[in-house]
Structure formats: C-alpha cells, structure tokens
Design a protein around this motif. Sequence first.
Motif, PDB file in Angstrom:
ATOM      1  N   LEU A  94      34.422  43.418  42.372  1.00 51.00           N
ATOM      2  CA  LEU A  94      35.559  43.561  42.130  1.00 51.00           C
ATOM      3  C   LEU A  94      35.853  42.520  43.379  1.00 51.00           C
ATOM      4  O   LEU A  94      37.208  42.073  43.652  1.00 51.00           O
ATOM      5  N   ALA A 112      39.223  38.674  33.282  1.00 43.86           N
ATOM      6  CA  ALA A 112      39.778  39.640  33.326  1.00 43.86           C
ATOM      7  C   ALA A 112      39.002  40.471  32.433  1.00 43.86           C
ATOM      8  O   ALA A 112      38.405  42.140  32.829  1.00 43.86           O
ATOM      9  N   GLY A 113      38.544  40.551  31.058  1.00 45.26           N
ATOM     10  CA  GLY A 113      38.178  41.107  30.327  1.00 45.26           C
ATOM     11  C   GLY A 113      36.728  41.676  30.928  1.00 45.26           C
ATOM     12  O   GLY A 113      35.803  42.809  30.787  1.00 45.26           O
ATOM     13  N   LEU A 137      34.824  40.879  33.722  1.00 45.93           N
ATOM     14  CA  LEU A 137      34.721  41.676  34.612  1.00 45.93           C
ATOM     15  C   LEU A 137      35.033  43.271  34.572  1.00 45.93           C
ATOM     16  O   LEU A 137      34.116  43.942  35.220  1.00 45.93           O
ATOM     17  N   ALA A 138      36.026  43.290  33.864  1.00 45.79           N
ATOM     18  CA  ALA A 138      36.203  44.396  33.383  1.00 45.79           C
ATOM     19  C   ALA A 138      35.047  45.206  32.528  1.00 45.79           C
ATOM     20  O   ALA A 138      34.631  46.979  33.556  1.00 45.79           O
ATOM     21  N   ALA A 164      31.860  45.430  35.204  1.00 46.96           N
ATOM     22  CA  ALA A 164      31.814  46.421  35.869  1.00 46.96           C
ATOM     23  C   ALA A 164      31.929  48.698  36.184  1.00 46.96           C
ATOM     24  O   ALA A 164      31.156  49.002  36.466  1.00 46.96           O
TER      25      ALA A 164
END
Lengths: 560, 591
Positions: A96, A112-113, A115-116, A119
């Motif tokens: 993050l 973005a997807g 990473l989300a 995490a």
Amino acid sequence: MNRRPFDPRLLRRVPAARRDLAVLAVLGGLTALLVVAQATALATLLATAFDGRLHQQALAGFVAAVAGRALVSWAQGTVAARAAATVKAALRADLLGAVGRHGPTWVAGQRAGQLATLAGRGLDALDPYFTGYLPQLVLSVTVPVAVLARIVFADWSSALIIALTIPLIPIFGALLGWQAQAATERQWRRLSLLGGHFLDMVAGLPTLRAFGRSRGQVDVVRRMADGHRQATMKTLRIAFLSALVLELVATLSVALVAVPVGIRLLGGGLTLSTALLVLLLTPEAYLPLRAAGSRFHASMEGLTALDEALTLSAADAPAATAEPRRPAPDGRGEIRFEGVTVAYDRTTALRDVTLAVRPGDRVAIIGPSGAGKSTLLNLLLGFVAPTTGRVTVDGVDLAGADLDAWRRELAWVPQRAHLFAGSLADNIRLGAPDTPDDVLAAAVTGAALDEVVDALPDGLETCLGERGHGLSSGQRQRVALARAFLRDAPIVLLDEPTARLDSASEAVVLDATRRLVAGRTALLVAHRPALLADADRILRVEDGRVTELHTAATGAVAPR
Amino acid sequence: MAPSGTPEPPTTALPGAERAVLRLARPYLSRLLGAGLLAAATEFAGLALMATATWLLMSAAGRPPLDRLTVAIVAVRALAVSRGVFRYTERLAGHDAVLRMITDVRARVFATLAARRETGRRTGDALSRLVSDVEAAQDLLLRVLVPGAAAALVSVLAVGVAALISPPAAGVLAIGLLVAGVALPALASRITRRAADEVAPLRGALAVDAVDLTHGAADLAAFGATGAALAAADERAGRLARLERRLAATGFAVDALGVLVAGLTAAAVVVVALRAEVGGVLVGVLAVGSLAAVEVALALVAAARQRTQLRAGLARVADLLTAPVPATPTDAPVPGTDGHDVRFSGVTVRYRAGAAPALAGFDLDLPAGLRVAVVGPSGAGKSTLAAVLTGAVRPGTGEVTAGGVPVSEIPAEHLPRVVGGLLAEAYVFHATVKENLLLGRPDATEADLVAATRAAGLLDWVHEQPDGWDTVVGEQGGQLSGGQRQRLALARALLAAPPVLVLDEPTEGLDPAAADAVLDSALAATPAGHSVLLISHRLSGLAGLDEIVVLEGGRIVQRGRHDELVARPGWYREQWLRQEAAERGYLAITP
C-alpha cells in the motif's frame, strides 16, 4: 520469477521476521533429537515386551519424549504463525505504501485491482507457507541428519540404504516441482483472469440485463469456469504425480530396509531392539521431506503472491526518494508551462505547450473530449510528469519539488471523485480530518450539498458504502466540491465540475464555484458553457495543442 | 418466467448451506464416494504397512523358518506400492469431481444473480468475496468430508482389528481414537470459530482499505490524505497481525495435544496388552498400529478446522446456492420488433416508505414511432421513469404497458427486445470495443457496427486505434475518456435498436457542440417507426422531437413541442433562455 522455497528478499524486506525464523531452526533441531529419543525408547520397550516384560524406564522415556515433542510442536506452530503475521503486516504496508510512493497514475487501471486483491486475499495465502511449509523445511534438514546419525551407530547397512534413497526425494521433488510451479503460475494468471471475468460480469449485470444478455452470459461464465477446471486439473495431475513418486520412494524404502533387516534377524546377526529402532526411525527420515514437498505445493499460491508482492512493492518509483526534494513553491506564484509534451504509451496527450497563468487568473479550458484537457490538470497535480519541457510555479520546477507540500496549494474537483468507505463527513474532510464542524458545515453549504445531507438517514454521519455507492453521480460531484471548499487552497483545479448536474443544480453549483474561485487562481476544464462566463481567459485544447482564445466575445453574454 | 423467488432469510444456518453443497454435489456422488473409499484405503495401507513390518521383524526374532515370513514380506512390499497408487487415484478423482461441481456452482450463482430483476450493485471486496465464497463449497468436500470420512472409517477398522487380538487393548485404542477424532476436533473447531469471529471483520476492513487506497489513489494524493489513509491501513494491518499472533498460541495447542494423545495411547496399549498377556509379537504390532491409527484420526482435527473456516463463506452464499434454479423460459412468445405503443397509467414509485414519491400518478402515452423528450430538474423522476419502463423498478401502483402488455409481465430476457437503450451508469466491460458493441446485437454485421459507431461519433477514434475494433477498453472502460465511454455506450444502444429506445442522458460528458451533433446523428440513426424516449437535462437539439414533457417532483408540469414551450412562461422557457445565452457565448468563441 522466484523458484526457491525461500525467498531471501523476504529477510531483507522484513528484518523483524529473522528472530522468529532463527527460533524455528532451533526448535527443528530439538524435534529431531526428540524423534530419535522417542524411537529408541519405543524400540527398547517393544523388544522387552517380546519377552512379555514391561521395561519401566523405556516406558517413562517414551512418554517423556512424546511430551517433549508435543511441547516443541506447539512452540513451532506458534512461532511460525507469529512470523506469518509479521510478514503479512509488513508486506501489506509495503504494497500500500508503494501506492503512495508511485502516485495515482502508476496505480490506475489494471494495477489497482491487482494491488487491492494482493493486499487482501493474495497475502493471506502466505499462512500455509509459514505455518505449514517452513517448519517442515527445517525438519527436512534436521530430522534426516539425526536419524541417519542414530542408525549409523545401530546398523550401518540400513543407514546406507537410507542415505542413498533420501536424496531421491528432493531430486524428484525438484524435477516435478518445476513442472508444477510453471503450471501453477499459468493457473494463477488464469485464475485472476477468471476472477476478473466473473467480477466484470457480475458488476456489469445491470447492463447485461438491459440488453437481455444476462442469461446468455451464463454460458460464457460456465465456459470460463470449465476452462479453469481443465487448467487446474492439468496442474494437479503433475503436482499429484510428484507426490506419488515421493510417496513411493518413501514407502518402498521402508520395505527395502525392513525386509533385509528381518532376514538378518532370522540369521541372528542383529538384535531385535536394533531392528525395531531401524524400522521405527526409517519412515521418520522421509516424512519431513515428503511433508515439506506436499506443503510446498499447497503454499505455492502464497509464494507466487509473495513474489508478486515483493516485486510490486520493490518497483522503483521514478526518482521518488533519491534526493531531498526542494521545498514546494508558493501557490500564489506564476504557473508556467514551458514546451511541455506529455506522451503516453499510445498517444501524445500534449504537444509542446507553452503558457503562463498569473495569480488570480481564472482560466477555462475547452476542447473536444480526449484532447488533453485533463492532462493539463494532471501535470499541475504532479500525477503526470512532462516527457519533455517543464512546469514551474514561482520559478520552481515541479519535477523536483516536494509534491505533498505543493498539493497543499491545490484544491481539485475531479471528473469522477472516489468516495471512501466511511461517513459522508469523513469523505468531505478528506485530508483535513480535524476540521471543526462549523467549517465542515460551511463547505457543505458552499457545495450546495445541504439537500443531499438532509435526505440521508443519518445526515453527515451516514456511512457511504464501499466506493461510495448510495450517492448519485451528481451528489458525488457535490461531495468533491465540498472537499475543495474545505481545502481553501490558492489554486483550484476543476475538471468539468458541473458535467453531471442538470441546469437547475448547475446554477446552484455555479454560484458555489464562483465563491470558491473568488480570489484564487483557477483552471476549469469546461464542457458546459455556463462556466465560461466567469473565466478571464479561455484556452482551447485540440489534438494536444493549446491555443488562447480572445475573450472579448464572452463578457457580453454572461447568463444573468 | 419463474418469479425470482421469495428471498430466503439472510442468515441461513450452516447445516442448510452444507446440505445445499451436498445437493449440488449429487451428480458427482459416485466419484466422491470412490474418492472417499480410496482415501480410506490409502490410510489403511499406511497403517498396515507399519504393523506388518513390525510383525515381520518381531516374528523374525523368534527365528522361525523363512517360509513363515514370505507372506509378510510380500505384504510389506505390496502395501508400500499400493499406498502411493491409492493416494494418487483418490486425489485425482476427488478433485475432478469437485471442480466439475464448482463449474456448475459458478454458472448457477451467476444465473441466480442474473435472474434477479433488482439492480443491486456489488463491487470490489463484495465481489471478490463472492468468488472465494463459492470456492468454499469445493473445500468443504475435498478437505472436510472426504478426508473426514476416510479417517473415521480407518479408525473403526483399526479398533476392529485390535479387538481380534486383544479386546482390552482395543478399548484403550478406542479411547485414544475418540479423543483424537472427536474431542480434539471439537476443541479445534471451537477455537477456530472464536478466532475467525475476531479476525474476519478486520480482514474485511483491510480489504476495503486496499480498495480505497488503490482506486481512490488520485483523490488521496491530491488532498494530501495518502499518508493518513496509509497510516490507518497500517494500523489495521498491525492490529490484525497482533490478533493472529495471539490466536496462534491457542490454535497450535490442539496439535500439541494430538502428538501427546498418539504417544500416550501407544504406551497405554503396551501396558494393557502386556497385562492381558498378549503374545510379545502382537504387543509390538498393537503398539505400532495404535500410533499410526491415532495419527490417521488426527486428520479429523484439520477437517474440523477447515469446516469451521468455511462456515462464514458458505453462509454468505447460502441463498445463492439454495435458490431455485432460474427457469429457462423459452416458451413465452417472443415479442415482435414492430412498433409498440407504450402507455404509463397512474404510475407511482416510492423508493422508501414515507419518502416523497419519485413518480406520482404518472400518465403518458407514447404511441409507436413517437419521439418524446423528458426534461426537468435533477431528482424530478426522469431516471425513475426510464427504470420503470425498462422493468428495473416495479411501480408501487399503476402500470406501464408496451403493445398492450404490462411491462412487468414480459419476461426479463425478452423485454430488451421491446424496450431498452442507454440507461444511467451504463457499464463498459473489460473487453474489446467490438465485444462491448455486440452486446447490443450479437448478430450485427460490420456495416451495422460502422453505422452505430458513426452515429455515436466514435468511428474515427476506432479507426485511429492500432487494434481498431479489437481495442481492449480496460477495467470499467478505464482506457477510455469519459466522452468515449459515453459514445461507446450510445453506439451499443443504437446497435440494439429496440422498437422503444430509451436514451438516458446520451450526451453526458460531451461538450455542447459534440453533444448536439451526437444527439442529431443518434436520432437520425433510429429507424422510422421506432419510438424514442429521450431523457435529458440539456434543452438543445429538442426542436425536432414530437413532444417534450417537463417533469418536476414526479409529476408532469408542462408538455408540448419545443416551439410551444419556449413561447410559454415556465420552467422550460426559463432554462432554455439561460442555456441559450450561455451557449451562444460559447459558440461565438468557438472558431
């Protein structure tokens, strides 16, 4: 791609895990000693039992060894889980944190997807790796060594068989493991593709429904799922085959050792207790290696996630923290674009743009969609860096300036603001959580958000769902305006602030925008004419080139 | 079309969800049963291998003639080979059956969601959770039921064989197995449940943090809030880590007890068997066999843990798993594509009880071929009108008919052939331009695509792309600008060309000149005889429409043609003048 069972980057990245891993190694050694002790005691116990007698000391020794193993196994699990928790927390922070370091353009789109997901679910796949695989990895070194050492003393010929067959396990494991790993990597991509597909389909269900295609897509979903099944089975066939080979090596070795030992017993060349010791210890030598092998497959998802996480979070931010940043310029200085060109992968958004914005200027930016208007704002926000040329404020090149401090001089109203999970008030207070209520109320009024607040069940304290669902796009836009009011910055950047409002609300918002812009430097991207009336200057962006229009014509037609 | 079914209570009990999984697994039951038996055979072979080898050695110590040991020697070798082979076959059979079932489950979950008329939106966390929750069904079978049943079966067999040798020893073994296979799993299950209850909310919150930090990255950066958001997420991740560390200590205590139980059982078996004067060879067999049997039974601890971990996920998707399979209605008459008269009569829509109605007693006739614009301030009920007409919202009272048939009675999958178009927040799929367009009409020809795309003003852009029609538009259309996304959605609606075309703000996000051009070409591209219901907050380009309806507070306040409305005082005229003044200024400065 990392193919090792242990990624050394991990220790560099998460030094806090080192101590736990060292403790795991010590515990692994203890376990090995206890395994040998337990088998020795049991062999003695059974050899005496052969004569119908109970060997009290052997019994006590066996029970003590068992109790010791129980204690050590508890400690192992606990320490491994602690290490997992530490590593996951550190990697989450790293991942993050990478978002913060690299800036929004790096995150946008697919990443973005990724990473989300990483995490969240992705990193939790590390649990089986730490609690299942790593302790076994340690045992697969310590236990065979201890077992072999013990058997060499008892019966060197059995020790020889074990010593010759044990290496087969890692060799076969490695050979087959490479295959399995390659297949898992393929499957991981396929899995995320499938996940993405399923997600895309469900997210777009209202649209599918509107075209009567939702049922037709059921077959597509089934096809994708079936493709997933076939891909998985392909991986599993290899993974299971390796497990089969390893299991065969281990069980056949037991047979290889037990049968000759039995025959030698017949000939009287061996005592029963030695024979039993060999039999009891032999499987123990193979067990940790096999367990490590099978758990390696189970933790490969975690390892792939780990690799992805370490790679993603390590990606170097372009000149991010290399040198101390120059102090940010004052937002009340002159903004200059000097020969700025911005080229993306496929298109050039701006070509050789040179312009100056004096403090207090209200500049409207018009032009067809996709012409590069938003890129102008992104340059000022520091989201995009010029490919050539430079942007300066008050003589300071933004490229070297402390961007966080610089952005404090900006208030931004994007085309489509993100609403965060949290209360409406928190969403407006973005970046200024300590704002007093009266200032918040003023921002709400300024952005003409009052009626929206009144209609919500808990007013300002209403929780907006994930990504702020529950507000219409027009309402969302007003939240963005309220943020800008609260920001109270010398420069305001508005990206079509009234694009989603009807004429009546537009009038209200325009009044608000006028108040917001008063006494500040403003750049407004405008599709809607109403905004232009208040502009001092109008820039037209077309095909990446910026031309200044003469504004004499506008003054006369202000709509009021 | 089957009614979408009464929604089941949201908190379906776990057994219900488990039963649903078993029901879904029924077509693959024989494969699963085979896998279970093979699993039991695998474990039993392992146990028998050690017991037989012990018998071999201890008998050999008595120096019998070699031929008395031949059977045991052969058995040891056979068991060594068969164990691995059993395991391999079991795993393949089990996974194959379960993955086949999961394919069914995915399709079924999607079909159930698709059959629901309401337009509930789920994103990010909720959606990825849906995906992994569905996978819980797979783990329930593979990691709970099959190994659990196998371990139970082997335990019973082991006690049976032990009883043949020495009933007292068998009794001791049974106690050990009960502790390892019943008490410890129950304890593990309790601990895991408590842990999950504490961990789950934190994990969920962390997932939302991740979505906010990534998808809201630009907003956070611009407002200097990245640091604070990161700190909050870090703090949460830290709290989760502390919790996980704390929970590990109790969780692994069960495993330690398992090791203890196995050893103590073996020791007790030796003592009891010696007391019962069992022969020395058989004492060894009993001891080694007991050690192995308890280890097999300990697999039930892992199974119990798994089952508990799956509980929450299964409960979440229970209603999707247990909902009746949506019927595939092909019997209903497919409506023709000729003109359809649309009539709203006394339509009232209220989104929340007690709230002001979004539409109040709304009447409107839209004869086939008529082109009508609905205008009015934000919140006047314009989008609700479109939602009612397209069946997304069911009116509280009154009804909407198309061609004399109430819209609510037209099957959901046929309705778009009558009424449809560009609706609010049209979704652009992560697929190619062409695939997105073909959603409107799968059998469209290249010429159709060109015509629709040209009318929406997107054709030049498509031609400019290196991949042309095969350009991938990215996650949620992220590779497109707002205007391009809107044009793509419009082109798709024009391609679909239903007899009653609804266009909800078709030119949103476009600049006025482009908006006028696109609206003109879109209307021109609509076949004669097709009705158009245009919803717009912009008042330009409406002169050519047959009627304009001004909506305010869910009621019609003005109606007429553009010329008439401009001539009369009222909302329309006022807005028109305001807009005209501004736009002339705009046009004057546009070179």
